[in-house]
Motif scaffolding. Structure first.
Motif, PDB file in Angstrom:
ATOM      1  N   HIS A  82       0.824  -1.202   0.000  1.00 55.43           N
ATOM      2  CA  HIS A  82       0.000   0.000   0.000  1.00 55.43           C
ATOM      3  C   HIS A  82       0.866   1.263   0.000  1.00 55.43           C
ATOM      4  O   HIS A  82       0.531   2.256  -0.637  1.00 55.43           O
ATOM      5  N   PHE A  83       1.976   1.214   0.724  1.00 52.69           N
ATOM      6  CA  PHE A  83       2.837   2.390   0.842  1.00 52.69           C
ATOM      7  C   PHE A  83       4.022   2.365  -0.112  1.00 52.69           C
ATOM      8  O   PHE A  83       4.907   3.209  -0.023  1.00 52.69           O
ATOM      9  N   SER A  84       4.073   1.400  -1.017  1.00 53.56           N
ATOM     10  CA  SER A  84       5.252   1.279  -1.884  1.00 53.56           C
ATOM     11  C   SER A  84       5.452   2.512  -2.761  1.00 53.56           C
ATOM     12  O   SER A  84       6.581   2.918  -3.012  1.00 53.56           O
ATOM     13  N   GLU A  85       4.362   3.114  -3.232  1.00 57.90           N
ATOM     14  CA  GLU A  85       4.514   4.324  -4.031  1.00 57.90           C
ATOM     15  C   GLU A  85       5.112   5.452  -3.202  1.00 57.90           C
ATOM     16  O   GLU A  85       5.939   6.217  -3.687  1.00 57.90           O
ATOM     17  N   ASP A  86       4.699   5.533  -1.942  1.00 59.82           N
ATOM     18  CA  ASP A  86       5.256   6.565  -1.067  1.00 59.82           C
ATOM     19  C   ASP A  86       6.736   6.311  -0.808  1.00 59.82           C
ATOM     20  O   ASP A  86       7.522   7.253  -0.727  1.00 59.82           O
ATOM     21  N   LEU A  87       7.116   5.026  -0.663  1.00 60.68           N
ATOM     22  CA  LEU A  87       8.526   4.713  -0.415  1.00 60.68           C
ATOM     23  C   LEU A  87       9.378   4.989  -1.649  1.00 60.68           C
ATOM     24  O   LEU A  87      10.559   5.313  -1.523  1.00 60.68           O
ATOM     25  N   GLU A  88       8.801   4.845  -2.839  1.00 57.23           N
ATOM     26  CA  GLU A  88       9.553   5.138  -4.062  1.00 57.23           C
ATOM     27  C   GLU A  88       9.773   6.635  -4.242  1.00 57.23           C
ATOM     28  O   GLU A  88      10.744   7.054  -4.864  1.00 57.23           O
ATOM     29  N   ASN A  89       8.881   7.455  -3.691  1.00 55.56           N
ATOM     30  CA  ASN A  89       9.000   8.904  -3.835  1.00 55.56           C
ATOM     31  C   ASN A  89       9.887   9.544  -2.773  1.00 55.56           C
ATOM     32  O   ASN A  89      10.105  10.746  -2.804  1.00 55.56           O
ATOM     33  N   ILE A  90      10.374   8.749  -1.835  1.00 56.52           N
ATOM     34  CA  ILE A  90      11.269   9.273  -0.798  1.00 56.52           C
ATOM     35  C   ILE A  90      12.605   9.614  -1.465  1.00 56.52           C
ATOM     36  O   ILE A  90      13.083   8.861  -2.313  1.00 56.52           O
ATOM     37  N   PRO A  91      13.217  10.715  -1.080  1.00 57.62           N
ATOM     38  CA  PRO A  91      14.543  11.028  -1.626  1.00 57.62           C
ATOM     39  C   PRO A  91      15.528   9.888  -1.369  1.00 57.62           C
ATOM     40  O   PRO A  91      15.417   9.173  -0.368  1.00 57.62           O
ATOM     41  N   ALA A  96      17.187   4.164   2.756  1.00 52.93           N
ATOM     42  CA  ALA A  96      17.759   3.189   3.699  1.00 52.93           C
ATOM     43  C   ALA A  96      17.210   3.401   5.108  1.00 52.93           C
ATOM     44  O   ALA A  96      16.777   2.428   5.746  1.00 52.93           O
ATOM     45  N   PRO A  97      17.183   4.629   5.639  1.00 58.85           N
ATOM     46  CA  PRO A  97      16.585   4.805   6.973  1.00 58.85           C
ATOM     47  C   PRO A  97      15.112   4.407   7.029  1.00 58.85           C
ATOM     48  O   PRO A  97      14.645   3.895   8.047  1.00 58.85           O
ATOM     49  N   ALA A  98      14.375   4.587   5.934  1.00 58.00           N
ATOM     50  CA  ALA A  98      12.962   4.198   5.930  1.00 58.00           C
ATOM     51  C   ALA A  98      12.828   2.684   6.062  1.00 58.00           C
ATOM     52  O   ALA A  98      12.030   2.191   6.868  1.00 58.00           O
ATOM     53  N   TYR A  99      13.616   1.941   5.290  1.00 60.36           N
ATOM     54  CA  TYR A  99      13.542   0.483   5.369  1.00 60.36           C
ATOM     55  C   TYR A  99      14.116  -0.047   6.685  1.00 60.36           C
ATOM     56  O   TYR A  99      13.618  -1.034   7.231  1.00 60.36           O
ATOM     57  N   ILE A 100      15.130   0.602   7.205  1.00 54.86           N
ATOM     58  CA  ILE A 100      15.688   0.193   8.499  1.00 54.86           C
ATOM     59  C   ILE A 100      14.655   0.418   9.597  1.00 54.86           C
ATOM     60  O   ILE A 100      14.472  -0.427  10.476  1.00 54.86           O
ATOM     61  N   SER A 101      13.959   1.544   9.555  1.00 55.77           N
ATOM     62  CA  SER A 101      12.950   1.802  10.584  1.00 55.77           C
ATOM     63  C   SER A 101      11.794   0.806  10.478  1.00 55.77           C
ATOM     64  O   SER A 101      11.267   0.356  11.491  1.00 55.77           O
ATOM     65  N   ILE A 102      11.423   0.422   9.262  1.00 54.73           N
ATOM     66  CA  ILE A 102      10.383  -0.600   9.094  1.00 54.73           C
ATOM     67  C   ILE A 102      10.856  -1.926   9.678  1.00 54.73           C
ATOM     68  O   ILE A 102      10.101  -2.623  10.360  1.00 54.73           O
ATOM     69  N   SER A 103      12.120  -2.266   9.470  1.00 57.22           N
ATOM     70  CA  SER A 103      12.670  -3.514  10.020  1.00 57.22           C
ATOM     71  C   SER A 103      12.692  -3.484  11.538  1.00 57.22           C
ATOM     72  O   SER A 103      12.345  -4.473  12.195  1.00 57.22           O
ATOM     73  N   ILE A 104      13.093  -2.364  12.109  1.00 56.86           N
ATOM     74  CA  ILE A 104      13.151  -2.253  13.575  1.00 56.86           C
ATOM     75  C   ILE A 104      11.751  -2.348  14.174  1.00 56.86           C
ATOM     76  O   ILE A 104      11.537  -3.051  15.168  1.00 56.86           O
ATOM     77  N   ILE A 105      10.796  -1.678  13.560  1.00 52.53           N
ATOM     78  CA  ILE A 105       9.420  -1.756  14.049  1.00 52.53           C
ATOM     79  C   ILE A 105       8.907  -3.191  13.957  1.00 52.53           C
ATOM     80  O   ILE A 105       8.233  -3.686  14.862  1.00 52.53           O
ATOM     81  N   SER A 106       9.266  -3.890  12.881  1.00 56.05           N
ATOM     82  CA  SER A 106       8.850  -5.285  12.718  1.00 56.05           C
ATOM     83  C   SER A 106       9.409  -6.160  13.832  1.00 56.05           C
ATOM     84  O   SER A 106       8.689  -6.960  14.433  1.00 56.05           O
ATOM     85  N   ILE A 107      10.696  -6.017  14.091  1.00 56.35           N
ATOM     86  CA  ILE A 107      11.321  -6.826  15.149  1.00 56.35           C
ATOM     87  C   ILE A 107      10.727  -6.487  16.509  1.00 56.35           C
ATOM     88  O   ILE A 107      10.437  -7.384  17.310  1.00 56.35           O
TER      89      ILE A 107
END
Length: 132
Positions: free
Chosen positions: A46-55, A60-71
């Motif tokens: 659902h948020f993949s378009e938003d993640l593609e528009n991130i500078p 990398a910080p966006a995906y790292i934060s998603i990983s940390i929240i997941s763990i």
């Protein structure tokens, strides 16, 4: 009502049993992880378009934060109860944060037999059926 009675009522709430159980068996461990990954996949889709528009410098910080929240979500929901079930101290669950060790630990959580959950033989689960 005594203090012990109120503590027992708090401990036996259905929400706590679902989200923060004291121990879970292998089947429930797999089910919880599958449900988590399905929900996460849907959310990321659902948020993949938003993640593609991130500078680019923030991807990398966006995906790292998603990983940390997941763990941080999986630790109390799935990993810690499973560690209690196989007889390990829940503090060892933080080893899941170490690359390489997390794979070994995941396999251990998946294949180790539980010590605290009740195991039912096929003859007990189906009283009229004879076991081979």
């Amino acid at each position: 009502m005594t203090n012990n009675d109120s503590n027992q009522q708090k401990d036996s709430s259905p929400i706590k049993k679902i989200f923060m159980p004291s121990a879970i068996d292998r089947r429930e461990f797999v089910g919880r992880n599958m449900a988590f990954f399905v929900v996460t996949s849907i959310a990321l889709g659902h948020f993949s378009e938003d993640l593609e528009n991130i500078p680019e410098h923030l991807t990398a910080p966006a995906y790292i934060s998603i990983s940390i929240i997941s763990i941080l979500f999986l630790l109390p929901f799935s990993i810690i109860p499973r560690m209690r079930d196989i007889g390990f101290n829940p503090f060892f669950s933080f080893l899941i944060l170490i690359p390489g060790v997390n794979i070994v630990m995941g396999l251990m959580l998946l294949f180790s037999p539980g010590k605290h959950t009740k195991h039912v033989s096929p003859s007990e689960s189906h009283p009229g059926r004879k076991s081979p």
